[in-house]
Design an enzyme around this catalytic site. Structure first.
Site, PDB file in Angstrom:
ATOM      1  N   ASP A 206     -33.028  86.217  29.068  1.00 56.19           N
ATOM      2  CA  ASP A 206     -32.313  85.033  28.625  1.00 56.19           C
ATOM      3  C   ASP A 206     -32.046  85.112  27.118  1.00 56.19           C
ATOM      4  O   ASP A 206     -32.323  86.112  26.479  1.00 56.19           O
ATOM      5  CB  ASP A 206     -33.145  83.808  29.006  1.00 56.19           C
ATOM      6  N   HIS A 207     -31.532  84.024  26.551  1.00 58.78           N
ATOM      7  CA  HIS A 207     -31.095  83.919  25.153  1.00 58.78           C
ATOM      8  C   HIS A 207     -31.761  84.910  24.190  1.00 58.78           C
ATOM      9  O   HIS A 207     -32.966  84.889  23.997  1.00 58.78           O
ATOM     10  CB  HIS A 207     -31.371  82.506  24.628  1.00 58.78           C
TER      11      HIS A 207
ATOM     12  N   ASN B  48     -28.832  78.248  34.706  1.00 56.28           N
ATOM     13  CA  ASN B  48     -30.171  78.388  34.148  1.00 56.28           C
ATOM     14  C   ASN B  48     -31.006  77.138  34.393  1.00 56.28           C
ATOM     15  O   ASN B  48     -30.547  76.023  34.163  1.00 56.28           O
ATOM     16  CB  ASN B  48     -30.088  78.651  32.638  1.00 56.28           C
ATOM     17  N   ILE B  49     -32.236  77.347  34.834  1.00 54.94           N
ATOM     18  CA  ILE B  49     -33.142  76.232  35.088  1.00 54.94           C
ATOM     19  C   ILE B  49     -34.497  76.569  34.485  1.00 54.94           C
ATOM     20  O   ILE B  49     -35.146  77.547  34.885  1.00 54.94           O
ATOM     21  CB  ILE B  49     -33.283  75.956  36.599  1.00 54.94           C
ATOM     22  N   ASP B  50     -34.913  75.773  33.515  1.00 55.06           N
ATOM     23  CA  ASP B  50     -36.174  76.017  32.830  1.00 55.06           C
ATOM     24  C   ASP B  50     -36.961  74.721  32.634  1.00 55.06           C
ATOM     25  O   ASP B  50     -38.085  74.584  33.103  1.00 55.06           O
ATOM     26  CB  ASP B  50     -35.900  76.687  31.476  1.00 55.06           C
TER      27      ASP B  50
ATOM     28  N   HIS C 153     -25.423  76.586  31.311  1.00 53.66           N
ATOM     29  CA  HIS C 153     -26.648  76.403  30.531  1.00 53.66           C
ATOM     30  C   HIS C 153     -26.894  74.914  30.328  1.00 53.66           C
ATOM     31  O   HIS C 153     -25.971  74.109  30.366  1.00 53.66           O
ATOM     32  CB  HIS C 153     -26.522  77.072  29.152  1.00 53.66           C
ATOM     33  N   GLY C 154     -28.147  74.564  30.036  1.00 51.69           N
ATOM     34  CA  GLY C 154     -28.470  73.178  29.706  1.00 51.69           C
ATOM     35  C   GLY C 154     -28.130  72.202  30.808  1.00 51.69           C
ATOM     36  O   GLY C 154     -27.524  71.166  30.563  1.00 51.69           O
ATOM     37  N   GLY C 155     -28.547  72.510  32.035  1.00 49.25           N
ATOM     38  CA  GLY C 155     -28.152  71.675  33.162  1.00 49.25           C
ATOM     39  C   GLY C 155     -29.120  70.569  33.538  1.00 49.25           C
ATOM     40  O   GLY C 155     -28.825  69.783  34.443  1.00 49.25           O
ATOM     41  N   SER C 156     -30.271  70.479  32.860  1.00 49.88           N
ATOM     42  CA  SER C 156     -31.249  69.437  33.216  1.00 49.88           C
ATOM     43  C   SER C 156     -30.630  68.060  33.037  1.00 49.88           C
ATOM     44  O   SER C 156     -30.031  67.758  32.012  1.00 49.88           O
ATOM     45  CB  SER C 156     -32.496  69.561  32.332  1.00 49.88           C
TER      46      SER C 156
ATOM     47  N   GLU D 209     -33.628  75.952  22.106  1.00 48.53           N
ATOM     48  CA  GLU D 209     -34.360  76.804  23.037  1.00 48.53           C
ATOM     49  C   GLU D 209     -34.836  78.021  22.282  1.00 48.53           C
ATOM     50  O   GLU D 209     -34.047  78.762  21.687  1.00 48.53           O
ATOM     51  CB  GLU D 209     -33.500  77.229  24.238  1.00 48.53           C
TER      52      GLU D 209
ATOM     53  N   HIS E 218     -29.475  72.048  25.898  1.00 48.23           N
ATOM     54  CA  HIS E 218     -30.778  72.477  26.397  1.00 48.23           C
ATOM     55  C   HIS E 218     -31.791  71.339  26.306  1.00 48.23           C
ATOM     56  O   HIS E 218     -31.679  70.456  25.458  1.00 48.23           O
ATOM     57  CB  HIS E 218     -31.308  73.653  25.563  1.00 48.23           C
ATOM     58  N   GLY E 219     -32.792  71.397  27.164  1.00 50.54           N
ATOM     59  CA  GLY E 219     -33.877  70.430  27.086  1.00 50.54           C
ATOM     60  C   GLY E 219     -33.659  69.241  27.994  1.00 50.54           C
ATOM     61  O   GLY E 219     -32.898  69.290  28.958  1.00 50.54           O
TER      62      GLY E 219
END
Length: 340
Positions: free
Chosen positions: A95-96, A271-273, A249-252, A169, A212-213
């Site tokens: 990733d990044h 992406n899921i983190d 990216h940043g899908g939360s 991130e 992100h986040g």
């Protein structure tokens, strides 16, 4: 074939694009979270992507040396062994990676795969990400050209982020403002530099308001319909329909409709983190609170070994994270799409 070969990875991405679904790309930081991701994919009968960020790789390298390459290689090798027990196929991705970490992360990992391919083996990782969003677009694409050439030779796919994703991130941060939207001109310049596949396949992390986040719905304005404009703008100039393989990216916190629109417009990887981190940690916190007198040696007592044994709460964490991965597969329409 638990770890995708270069040919199978290309097939996975082609299937996703044609079927208008995307693979959850799950960030992992340990053997335990790796197993949780694999379990979630298997229970959803979905192939998927396992990824390691620079921070995750540093953590995996151990706090004595914090060596990112050692951490990433070690978990990738571990994945090649344990993934054989899961009836799905996964690709390994980094990733990044910003400019100041390329020499300590992506370039050495490319060298590892170059050596493997020279011996007639498959690359260790199937794709790497170059995050040049903090650079000017010209500098970003110049570095991307160099990395794409090496990636193509090593049978690896490159992911590029050409414009910023908001939030933070692993130390890379961007303000939440109007710069979070990629333009058609940005997309055309990307094609001018990287081509349309003839120079090597790449995934495009275009920005459509992503952050992100953790954020609540309404705090960020996502415009996934912008992806259609980027595809159509490039298609009009180059005559190739749907030229891009997009990454979300940043899908939360994204709504079901926002995710569906993104899938319909060419997203093949999401992406899921943040969500899986919480899913992993939440049952651990509950276990500690509910069993504090067993976990801690309260008032000089001996505690309860069965409650502080890491396997006890670790199993709860794995199951919870696996369930969140399975949910992600459903949201991204990849459930039941595994390659037989």
């Amino acid at each position: 074939m638990p770890i995708a070969t270069p040919e199978v990875y290309n097939e996975m991405l082609d299937r996703a694009k044609a079927g208008k679904f995307a693979y959850p790309a799950i960030n992992v930081t340990s053997s335990q979270t790796l197993h949780a991701a694999l379990r979630g994919f298997a229970e959803a009968e979905s192939d998927g992507i396992i990824q390691i960020s620079t921070g995750g790789a540093e953590f995996l390298g151990g706090q004595h040396s914090k060596d990112m390459v050692t951490g990433a290689v070690a978990l990738a090798e571990f994945a090649h062994i344990v993934a054989k027990k899961y009836d799905i196929t996964v690709a390994l991705h980094t990733d990044h990676c910003p400019k100041d970490k390329l020499d300590g992360y992506v370039r050495p990992l490319l060298a590892v795969s170059e050596e493997r391919v020279a011996r007639g083996e498959n690359p260790l990782f199937q794709s790497h990400m170059w995050d040049g969003s903090a650079e000017t677009l010209a500098d970003n694409l110049s570095i991307a050209q160099e990395l794409l050439e090496r990636a193509r030779a090593a049978k690896i796919i490159l992911e590029v982020e050409i414009t910023p994703t908001g939030g933070e991130e692993d130390g890379v941060s961007h303000e939440i403002n109007d710069s979070l939207y990629t333009t058609v001109d940005d997309a055309i310049r990307t094609v001018e530099a990287l081509g349309l596949g003839e120079k090597g396949r790449y995934l495009l992390a275009a920005s459509f308001g992503n952050v992100h986040g953790v954020y609540k719905p309404g705090n960020v304005v996502l415009r996934p319909e912008l992806l259609k404009e980027l595809n159509e703008g490039v298609a009009a100039k180059y005559g190739k329909a749907s030229p891009f393989d997009f990454v979300f990216h940043g899908g939360s916190g994204s709504s079901a409709q926002e995710i569906a629109t993104a899938l319909d417009n060419g997203v093949v990887k999401m992406n899921i983190d943040t969500d899986t981190q919480y899913a992993f940690t939440r049952p651990v916190a509950a276990h500690m609170f509910q069993n504090y007198d067993g976990v801690l040696k309260v008032d000089g007592e001996v505690g309860n070994k069965k409650t502080y044994d890491p396997r006890t709460w670790g199993k709860l964490a794995e199951a919870s994270m696996a369930a969140r991965v399975t949910e992600a597969c459903s949201n991204l329409r990849s459930t039941g799409t595994r390659i037989k």
